[in-house]
Design a protein around this motif. Sequence first.
Motif, short mmCIF file in Angstrom:
data_model
loop_
_atom_site.label_atom_id
_atom_site.label_comp_id
_atom_site.label_asym_id
_atom_site.label_seq_id
_atom_site.Cartn_x
_atom_site.Cartn_y
_atom_site.Cartn_z
N TYR A 61 0.90 -1.17 0.00
CA TYR A 61 0.05 0.02 -0.11
C TYR A 61 0.94 1.21 0.11
CZ TYR A 61 -4.01 -3.01 1.02
OH TYR A 61 -4.90 -3.98 1.04
N PHE A 62 0.66 2.18 -1.03
CA PHE A 62 1.20 3.24 -1.05
C PHE A 62 0.29 4.51 -0.87
CE2 PHE A 62 5.42 2.14 -2.39
CZ PHE A 62 5.36 0.80 -2.99
N CYS A 63 0.86 5.62 -0.13
CA CYS A 63 0.21 6.68 0.05
C CYS A 63 0.83 7.70 -0.80
CB CYS A 63 0.38 7.03 1.52
SG CYS A 63 -0.20 8.93 1.89
N ALA A 64 0.19 8.83 -1.15
CA ALA A 64 0.82 9.61 -2.32
C ALA A 64 0.19 11.14 -1.97
CB ALA A 64 0.40 9.47 -3.64
N TYR A 106 3.62 12.50 -5.43
CA TYR A 106 4.78 12.28 -4.75
C TYR A 106 4.20 10.88 -3.66
CZ TYR A 106 6.36 16.64 -6.33
OH TYR A 106 6.61 17.64 -7.11
N PHE A 107 5.31 9.98 -3.86
CA PHE A 107 4.65 8.67 -2.99
C PHE A 107 5.60 8.40 -1.65
CE2 PHE A 107 1.94 6.73 -5.78
CZ PHE A 107 1.80 7.28 -6.86
N GLY A 108 4.93 7.90 -0.77
CA GLY A 108 5.59 7.28 0.48
C GLY A 108 6.24 6.07 -0.04
N PRO A 109 6.92 5.48 1.36
CA PRO A 109 7.90 4.48 0.87
C PRO A 109 6.99 3.00 0.99
CG PRO A 109 7.91 5.03 3.32
CD PRO A 109 7.25 6.14 2.46
N GLY A 110 5.74 2.99 1.20
CA GLY A 110 4.98 2.01 1.03
C GLY A 110 4.70 1.11 2.51
N THR A 111 3.47 0.28 2.66
CA THR A 111 3.45 -0.57 3.55
C THR A 111 3.11 -1.93 3.06
OG1 THR A 111 2.60 1.04 5.23
CG2 THR A 111 1.88 -1.17 5.58
N PHE A 162 -8.04 13.79 -20.32
CA PHE A 162 -6.74 13.78 -19.61
C PHE A 162 -5.84 14.89 -20.16
CE2 PHE A 162 -7.73 10.04 -17.78
CZ PHE A 162 -7.50 8.82 -18.16
N ASP A 163 -5.03 15.41 -19.19
CA ASP A 163 -4.58 16.83 -19.50
C ASP A 163 -3.00 17.00 -19.07
OD1 ASP A 163 -6.24 19.04 -17.50
OD2 ASP A 163 -5.24 17.31 -17.07
N TYR A 164 -2.53 15.56 -18.64
CA TYR A 164 -1.18 15.54 -18.02
C TYR A 164 -0.63 14.19 -18.01
CZ TYR A 164 2.70 17.03 -14.96
OH TYR A 164 4.04 17.26 -14.46
N PHE A 165 0.57 13.76 -18.38
CA PHE A 165 1.01 12.59 -18.64
C PHE A 165 2.26 12.50 -18.24
CE2 PHE A 165 -2.44 11.50 -21.28
CZ PHE A 165 -2.92 12.63 -21.93
N PRO A 166 2.38 11.81 -16.87
CA PRO A 166 3.85 11.78 -16.14
C PRO A 166 4.11 10.02 -16.35
CG PRO A 166 1.89 11.72 -14.53
CD PRO A 166 1.35 11.86 -15.87
N TRP A 167 5.36 10.21 -16.18
CA TRP A 167 6.18 8.70 -15.95
C TRP A 167 6.79 8.75 -14.77
CZ3 TRP A 167 6.07 4.76 -19.46
CH2 TRP A 167 5.64 5.05 -20.77
N TYR A 168 6.77 7.55 -14.20
CA TYR A 168 7.35 7.24 -12.73
C TYR A 168 8.27 6.00 -12.88
CZ TYR A 168 3.85 10.18 -10.46
OH TYR A 168 2.98 11.38 -10.17
N GLN A 169 9.16 6.14 -12.08
CA GLN A 169 10.40 5.17 -11.98
C GLN A 169 10.18 4.60 -10.46
OE1 GLN A 169 14.40 6.52 -11.47
NE2 GLN A 169 15.10 5.33 -13.27
N GLN A 170 10.16 3.17 -10.33
CA GLN A 170 10.40 2.56 -9.06
C GLN A 170 11.26 1.66 -8.90
OE1 GLN A 170 6.56 0.33 -8.29
NE2 GLN A 170 6.92 0.61 -6.13
N PHE A 171 12.14 1.66 -8.03
CA PHE A 171 13.12 0.69 -7.77
C PHE A 171 12.33 -0.10 -6.56
CE2 PHE A 171 16.51 2.19 -10.29
CZ PHE A 171 16.34 3.64 -10.30
N PRO A 172 13.36 -1.53 -6.46
CA PRO A 172 12.57 -2.49 -5.53
C PRO A 172 12.41 -1.80 -4.39
CG PRO A 172 13.92 -3.35 -7.26
CD PRO A 172 13.91 -2.05 -7.50
N GLY A 173 11.35 -2.07 -3.52
CA GLY A 173 11.22 -1.79 -1.96
C GLY A 173 11.12 -0.34 -1.84
N LYS A 174 10.69 0.47 -3.05
CA LYS A 174 10.45 2.03 -2.88
C LYS A 174 9.24 2.24 -3.58
CE LYS A 174 14.99 2.51 -1.39
NZ LYS A 174 15.28 3.12 -0.08
N GLY A 175 8.95 3.65 -3.16
CA GLY A 175 7.78 4.20 -3.91
C GLY A 175 8.08 4.67 -5.25
N PRO A 176 6.95 4.84 -6.08
CA PRO A 176 7.45 5.38 -7.48
C PRO A 176 7.78 7.04 -7.29
CG PRO A 176 5.20 4.16 -7.24
CD PRO A 176 5.55 4.29 -5.74
#
Lengths: 110, 109
Positions: free
Chosen positions: A89-92, A100-105, B30-44
Amino acid sequence: DAGITQSPRHKVTETGTPVTLRCHQTENHRYMYWYRQDPGHGLRLIHYSYGVKDTDKGEVSDGYSVSRSKTEDFLLTLESATSSQTSVYFCAISDHYEQYFGPGTRLTVT
Amino acid sequence: QQQVKQSPQSLIVQKGGISIINCAYENTAFDYFPWYQQFPGKGPALLIAIRPDVSEKKEGRFTISFNKSAKQFSLHIMDSQPGDSATYFCAAIGNQFYFGTGTSLTVIP
């Protein structure tokens, strides 16, 4: 990192128990969101808030409730946890377009 | 119904190569198109974003190409590096955020 914290970071619980996840921000952003992330589904919106005590449902809201009594805190409650709610679960937070996202649960329901 | 369709699901690229990830949408609101990068164990984390009145946006090695008439947009990673190995999500924003299902990128040294 944006000032977002989530607690707990990991939790294991039993089916049928209530669970509350907390999101705390120090950025004073108006909008707050709860997502769940599952393989093959990406990020799916559960609930969001556009102000204190103002919340609305996302696409996967069944079985979840939220509350926001202060700008900085957004709580997600699983009323009676089920195994299908095992997820990350992520909060943003956002002011408008950029989230902007949190680190997750990581929640495991056994 | 998936609001944003992303492909491929996974991608393997040699170091120095170009990585390309594609997304398509239906809702013209839709009027905004972002891309997110996510590493393992982290939030986007927000990587780069574009508005529909612009056809291309470049930030360093990352470029978004946007085709409004086709309702498609793509992320190009030039000179891909092993450190770029991550999961990438596209998103489309109107009155809510909708995310693609993600692409797992592996850059081989």
